[in-house]
Scaffold this motif. Structure first.
Motif, short mmCIF file in Angstrom:
data_model
loop_
_atom_site.label_atom_id
_atom_site.label_comp_id
_atom_site.label_asym_id
_atom_site.label_seq_id
_atom_site.Cartn_x
_atom_site.Cartn_y
_atom_site.Cartn_z
N LEU A 114 35.48 -36.78 29.24
CA LEU A 114 36.64 -35.88 29.11
C LEU A 114 36.49 -34.97 27.89
O LEU A 114 37.28 -34.04 27.71
N GLY A 115 35.52 -35.26 27.04
CA GLY A 115 35.31 -34.40 25.88
C GLY A 115 34.33 -35.06 24.92
O GLY A 115 33.78 -36.13 25.20
N TYR A 116 34.15 -34.40 23.80
CA TYR A 116 33.15 -34.83 22.82
C TYR A 116 33.77 -34.72 21.42
O TYR A 116 34.71 -33.97 21.23
N VAL A 117 33.17 -35.43 20.47
CA VAL A 117 33.56 -35.22 19.08
C VAL A 117 32.28 -34.97 18.29
O VAL A 117 31.35 -35.79 18.32
N ALA A 118 32.24 -33.82 17.63
CA ALA A 118 31.00 -33.42 16.95
C ALA A 118 31.29 -33.11 15.49
O ALA A 118 32.31 -32.52 15.17
N GLU A 119 30.35 -33.50 14.65
CA GLU A 119 30.48 -33.14 13.24
C GLU A 119 30.01 -31.70 13.05
O GLU A 119 29.09 -31.24 13.73
N HIS A 120 30.67 -31.02 12.10
CA HIS A 120 30.39 -29.61 11.80
C HIS A 120 28.89 -29.40 11.60
O HIS A 120 28.29 -28.49 12.18
N LYS A 121 28.28 -30.28 10.81
CA LYS A 121 26.88 -30.11 10.45
C LYS A 121 25.98 -30.15 11.68
O LYS A 121 25.02 -29.38 11.79
N VAL A 122 26.30 -31.04 12.61
CA VAL A 122 25.45 -31.19 13.80
C VAL A 122 25.45 -29.89 14.61
O VAL A 122 24.41 -29.37 15.02
N VAL A 123 26.65 -29.34 14.83
CA VAL A 123 26.75 -28.13 15.67
C VAL A 123 26.14 -26.94 14.96
O VAL A 123 25.31 -26.20 15.52
N LEU A 124 26.51 -26.75 13.68
CA LEU A 124 26.05 -25.54 13.00
C LEU A 124 24.55 -25.58 12.73
O LEU A 124 23.87 -24.56 12.86
N THR A 125 24.02 -26.75 12.40
CA THR A 125 22.57 -26.84 12.17
C THR A 125 21.81 -26.49 13.46
O THR A 125 20.81 -25.76 13.43
N ALA A 126 22.29 -26.99 14.59
CA ALA A 126 21.61 -26.69 15.87
C ALA A 126 21.64 -25.18 16.14
O ALA A 126 20.64 -24.60 16.57
N LEU A 127 22.77 -24.54 15.85
CA LEU A 127 22.87 -23.09 16.06
C LEU A 127 21.96 -22.34 15.07
O LEU A 127 21.27 -21.39 15.45
N GLN A 128 21.96 -22.80 13.82
CA GLN A 128 21.10 -22.13 12.82
C GLN A 128 19.63 -22.24 13.22
O GLN A 128 18.86 -21.29 13.06
N GLU A 129 19.24 -23.42 13.76
CA GLU A 129 17.84 -23.59 14.16
C GLU A 129 17.49 -22.66 15.32
O GLU A 129 16.40 -22.10 15.38
N LEU A 130 18.43 -22.52 16.24
CA LEU A 130 18.19 -21.62 17.38
C LEU A 130 18.04 -20.17 16.89
O LEU A 130 17.12 -19.45 17.28
N ILE A 131 18.97 -19.78 15.99
CA ILE A 131 18.96 -18.39 15.49
C ILE A 131 17.66 -18.10 14.73
O ILE A 131 17.12 -16.99 14.82
N ALA A 132 17.15 -19.12 14.04
CA ALA A 132 15.90 -18.93 13.27
C ALA A 132 14.75 -18.52 14.19
O ALA A 132 13.77 -17.90 13.75
N GLN A 133 14.86 -18.85 15.48
CA GLN A 133 13.78 -18.50 16.42
C GLN A 133 14.03 -17.17 17.14
O GLN A 133 13.28 -16.80 18.04
N CYS A 134 15.12 -16.49 16.80
CA CYS A 134 15.48 -15.26 17.53
C CYS A 134 15.10 -14.04 16.69
O CYS A 134 15.72 -13.78 15.66
N PRO A 135 14.09 -13.28 17.14
CA PRO A 135 13.66 -12.14 16.32
C PRO A 135 14.72 -11.04 16.20
O PRO A 135 14.65 -10.24 15.27
N ASN A 136 15.70 -11.02 17.10
CA ASN A 136 16.73 -9.96 17.04
C ASN A 136 17.92 -10.31 16.13
O ASN A 136 18.85 -9.53 16.01
N ILE A 137 17.91 -11.53 15.52
CA ILE A 137 19.05 -11.93 14.68
C ILE A 137 18.58 -12.23 13.26
O ILE A 137 17.64 -13.01 13.06
N THR A 138 19.25 -11.62 12.27
CA THR A 138 18.87 -11.84 10.86
C THR A 138 20.10 -12.25 10.05
O THR A 138 21.17 -11.67 10.21
N TRP A 139 19.92 -13.24 9.20
CA TRP A 139 20.99 -13.66 8.29
C TRP A 139 20.94 -12.81 7.02
O TRP A 139 19.86 -12.57 6.48
N LEU A 140 22.08 -12.42 6.52
CA LEU A 140 22.18 -11.84 5.19
C LEU A 140 23.13 -12.74 4.41
O LEU A 140 24.34 -12.72 4.63
#
Ligand SMILES: Cc1cc2nc3c(=O)[nH]c(=O)nc-3n(C[C@H](O)[C@H](O)[C@H](O)COP(=O)(O)OP(=O)(O)OC[C@H]3O[C@@H](n4cnc5c(N)ncnc54)[C@H](O)[C@@H]3O)c2cc1C
Length: 414
Positions: A114-140
């Motif tokens: 019916l749903g999930y419970v996720a810690e902030h770090k788990v979700v954001l780290t996974a997204l940051q890792e994905l973004i690190a592999q995307c040549p069209n996205i840059t962090w400032l």
């Protein structure tokens, strides 16, 4: 400082853009939007005020809806999140010590959970890792916004990056910068809503109860208490109280605090141990007058905030991100200008009313249950009885809570 809206001869230089869009705020909602646009062909910059490790290190956990899970599956990041989070198959709603408990089970929706419970770090780290592999996205980052200036065909955003001022020219600026959004205030977008008389005390405990696949919402007349399972026999608890009581609970010595907690949880968690700080958050309901204007769009808490009862706030933001990504990608494929108001309005028309429904739902829950006025108590107890005995009503409430009501973003349909 107001957003400068100007039309000038500088418009003619609009083809020399630094990027297609700038996302201000690299929290979960901003990072979800960028990730959802990874294959769009759009060049994206994310401006984040804090270093990435600091942004990811927030100690909070969220109930994630089924829809949010499907969105992350569509983005291609779910396989890195799912093994590290809790899944629940049951939800229980109760009203103080009243014995009528509403029990929802996964079989009622024919889903695995019916749903999930996720810690902030788990979700954001996974997204940051994905973004690190995307040549069209840059962090400032760490970078702060100084000024925004919109022209007819582009916007300029001035930021302070590591002490240096940098001006970026782009088609669109997105405010994903949280409830105190600077982009919203620079754009002069007004908000409506109210601050509640309550604050939340949020903390994590370890417990000895064997069953850890139930999410509880226990309504007390002082305010709701959400008990969310986490991996490793832990729970995130969000306990709402009037402001002064919330502060007092935060300051109780640990033994008194655990005794009080044990009473309010009804002993259902067995032996409990506090394993985090007790953080206090004031609660507000807020909706922007508009989510968009020419070359600006707002997502997540920058656009709306709601009471944490039912764990909806972040889920709304994730849904905003998926919806806006879809609109922008389609507009880009059809060679439309992604910063034009008529394109951005499609996003606002989709999301503003749906968000308002949830804002209203959470407000209704909090007001009817944080109440000891006898006629209201009688009506809400009849409501609980009705919910248990009227299956269509139960399914409706369940679909609302799990995000399965409303228009589904294409990402979640893959
Ligand atoms: C106690 C509590 C419990 C909750 N539980 C749940 C739950 O169970 N489920 C749920 O769905 N929701 C829950 N919520 C709501 C949820 O926390 C928010 O809706 C969500 O965190 C909003 O995410 P966001 O990315 O929009 O904003 P934020 O998380 O605030 O992120 C904004 C980002 O923008 C950055 N930023 C800010 N200003 C600037 C600037 N000027 N320049 C550059 N960067 C900037 C910040 O550093 C941050 O990284 C809860 C809220 C509370 C208070």
């Amino acid at each position: 400082m107001a957003l400068k809206q100007q039309t000038s001869s500088r418009d003619t230089k609009s083809n020399a853009l630094d990027c297609d869009l700038v996302i201000v705020g690299g929290g979960i909602v901003g990072a979800t939007l960028a990730s959802a646009l990874k294959d769009s062909g759009l060049k994206i910059l994310i401006v984040e005020a804090n270093p990435l490790e600091v942004v990811a290190s927030r100690r909070q956990a969220y109930a994630l809806s089924l829809l949010s899970g499907r969105i992350y599956e569509g983005i291609g990041v779910w396989q890195n999140i799912l093994p590290k989070i809790a899944k629940f198959r049951n939800i229980r709603l109760s009203d103080g010590e009243y014995p009528q408990i509403v029990k929802f089970n996964r079989t009622e929706l024919d889903t695995e959970f019916l749903g999930y419970v996720a810690e902030h770090k788990v979700v954001l780290t996974a997204l940051q890792e994905l973004i690190a592999q995307c040549p069209n996205i840059t962090w400032l980052c760490p970078a702060k916004v100084i000024e925004v200036e919109s022209q007819n065909t582009f916007s300029e955003i001035k930021i302070n990056l590591n002490g240096t001022t940098k001006t970026i020219k782009t088609k669109l600026i997105i405010g994903a910068d949280g409830s105190r959004s600077r982009i919203r205030s620079l754009a002069g977008i007004k908000t409506r809503g109210w601050k509640y008389w309550q604050s939340c005390v949020a903390f994590t405990i370890k417990h000895t109860a064997p069953q850890n696949d139930i999410a509880f919402e226990k309504f007390w007349s002082t305010g709701p208490m959400g008990i969310l399972p986490l991996p490793g026999n832990r729970c995130q608890i969000v306990w709402t109280h009037p402001h002064a009581e919330a502060k007092a609970i935060q300051q109780l010595n640990e033994q008194e605090f655990l005794e009080k907690l044990n009473y309010y949880t009804g002993g259902l968690l067995g032996e409990i141990e506090l394993i985090s700080d007790r953080a206090v958050f004031p609660v507000q309901l807020m909706q922007c007058d508009r989510y968009v204007q020419s070359r600006i769009a707002l997502v997540g808490d920058a656009a709306h905030c709601c009471h944490p009862v039912g764990g909806q706030g972040l889920n709304l933001g994730i849904r905003d991100a998926a919806a806006l990504a879809q609109i922008l990608q389609q507009a880009h494929q059809q060679s439309e200008d992604i910063g034009e108001l008529q394109v951005l309005k499609r996003y606002e028309n989709w999301r503003k009313r749906e968000n308002l429904t949830i804002l209203g739902f959470t407000d209704f829950l909090d007001r009817t249950f944080s109440n000891s006025f006898l006629p209201i108590v009688v009506i809400r107890r009849f409501g609980l009885w009705l919910m248990n005995n009227c299956q269509p009503l139960k399914i409706f409430a369940l679909k609302l809570m799990t995000g399965l009501k409303g228009r589904t973003p294409q990402l979640a349909q893959r």
